[in-house]
Design a protein around this motif. Sequence first.
Motif, short mmCIF file in Angstrom:
data_model
loop_
_atom_site.label_atom_id
_atom_site.label_comp_id
_atom_site.label_asym_id
_atom_site.label_seq_id
_atom_site.Cartn_x
_atom_site.Cartn_y
_atom_site.Cartn_z
N ASP A 155 0.80 -1.23 0.00
CA ASP A 155 0.00 0.00 0.00
C ASP A 155 0.83 1.28 0.00
N GLU A 156 2.12 1.15 0.34
CA GLU A 156 2.96 2.35 0.39
C GLU A 156 3.31 2.89 -0.99
N PHE A 157 3.08 2.12 -2.04
CA PHE A 157 3.40 2.54 -3.41
C PHE A 157 2.35 3.53 -3.89
N ASP A 158 2.75 4.76 -4.11
CA ASP A 158 1.83 5.81 -4.57
C ASP A 158 1.93 5.88 -6.09
N LEU A 159 0.95 5.32 -6.76
CA LEU A 159 0.97 5.20 -8.22
C LEU A 159 1.10 6.56 -8.91
N LEU A 160 0.37 7.54 -8.45
CA LEU A 160 0.40 8.85 -9.08
C LEU A 160 1.77 9.51 -8.89
N MET A 161 2.29 9.46 -7.68
CA MET A 161 3.58 10.07 -7.41
C MET A 161 4.70 9.39 -8.22
N GLU A 162 4.62 8.07 -8.34
CA GLU A 162 5.65 7.32 -9.06
C GLU A 162 5.64 7.63 -10.56
N ILE A 163 4.44 7.72 -11.15
CA ILE A 163 4.41 8.03 -12.59
C ILE A 163 4.89 9.45 -12.83
N GLN A 164 4.61 10.36 -11.91
CA GLN A 164 5.10 11.73 -12.05
C GLN A 164 6.63 11.75 -12.06
N LYS A 165 7.25 11.01 -11.15
CA LYS A 165 8.72 10.97 -11.09
C LYS A 165 9.30 10.37 -12.38
N VAL A 166 8.72 9.26 -12.81
CA VAL A 166 9.21 8.57 -14.03
C VAL A 166 9.06 9.47 -15.24
N MET A 167 7.87 10.04 -15.42
CA MET A 167 7.60 10.85 -16.61
C MET A 167 8.42 12.13 -16.63
N ARG A 168 8.58 12.78 -15.49
CA ARG A 168 9.38 14.01 -15.46
C ARG A 168 10.83 13.73 -15.86
N ALA A 169 11.39 12.63 -15.33
CA ALA A 169 12.77 12.27 -15.67
C ALA A 169 12.88 11.93 -17.15
N LEU A 170 11.93 11.18 -17.66
CA LEU A 170 11.93 10.77 -19.06
C LEU A 170 11.77 11.98 -19.99
N LEU A 171 10.85 12.83 -19.69
CA LEU A 171 10.59 14.01 -20.52
C LEU A 171 11.77 14.97 -20.50
N GLU A 172 12.43 15.07 -19.37
CA GLU A 172 13.62 15.92 -19.26
C GLU A 172 14.71 15.40 -20.20
N GLY A 173 14.84 14.10 -20.27
CA GLY A 173 15.84 13.47 -21.15
C GLY A 173 15.53 13.62 -22.63
N LEU A 174 14.25 13.81 -22.95
CA LEU A 174 13.84 13.96 -24.35
C LEU A 174 14.02 15.37 -24.87
N LYS A 175 14.08 16.33 -23.94
CA LYS A 175 14.12 17.73 -24.37
C LYS A 175 15.40 18.05 -25.13
N LYS A 176 15.25 18.97 -26.07
CA LYS A 176 16.39 19.40 -26.89
C LYS A 176 17.35 20.22 -26.06
#
Length: 197
Positions: free
Chosen positions: A176-197
């Motif tokens: 229950d400690e896994f916060d799905l929303l918080m985890e996807i935010q962390k993953v997506m922010r890191a991924l999107l940062e890496g995609l930026k020009k």
Amino acid sequence: MPELTPRKIKAKQTRKKILEAALSLFSEKSFDETTVDEIVKLSGTSKGAFYTHFKSKYEIFLEKFKEIDAFYLEFTHTLPKEASASEKLLHFSESQMVFLRDSWGKGLFRTLYTNASPSHNYFLDKDRVLFKIVKEFVHEGQEAGEFKRELSDEEITAIITRCMRGTLYDWCMSGDEFDLLMEIQKVMRALLEGLKK
């Protein structure tokens, strides 16, 4: 649109009863342990009715995927047109996780993951609405000069959707400690940062 006849209304109701009974049993017992006989009994229908509406138990999951894809399509219409591709992808992934968490729940999603197979794996179907939406946003970002072009829009789409599936999988396998929303935010922010020009 033509009006539904009483027979068609009854068929729709029967299909819904079967679907709801099956999903309830899958969550409670597991997909493998649930039999068609149990689904029929709980839904108050017949085996003939089950096979009229579904070729197999797995088709019930496909119905749920159609519901998910319908949500995805509807959600994309709520995104501001002036939002950047990164913002759209982040908001889309957040809404995806909230919808799956609240509409499906961990138990049902775990059952789905453990019963996916190469012969009928909707998770990897590139014709799904999910893939098309993500690819459209990625393409938009590349065209606007927001994202790098070292990888094709298709390759980036594969990476993003793999991250989405991985986050969902971790959620299914965690407590229950896994916060799905918080985890996807962390993953997506890191991924999107890496995609930026």
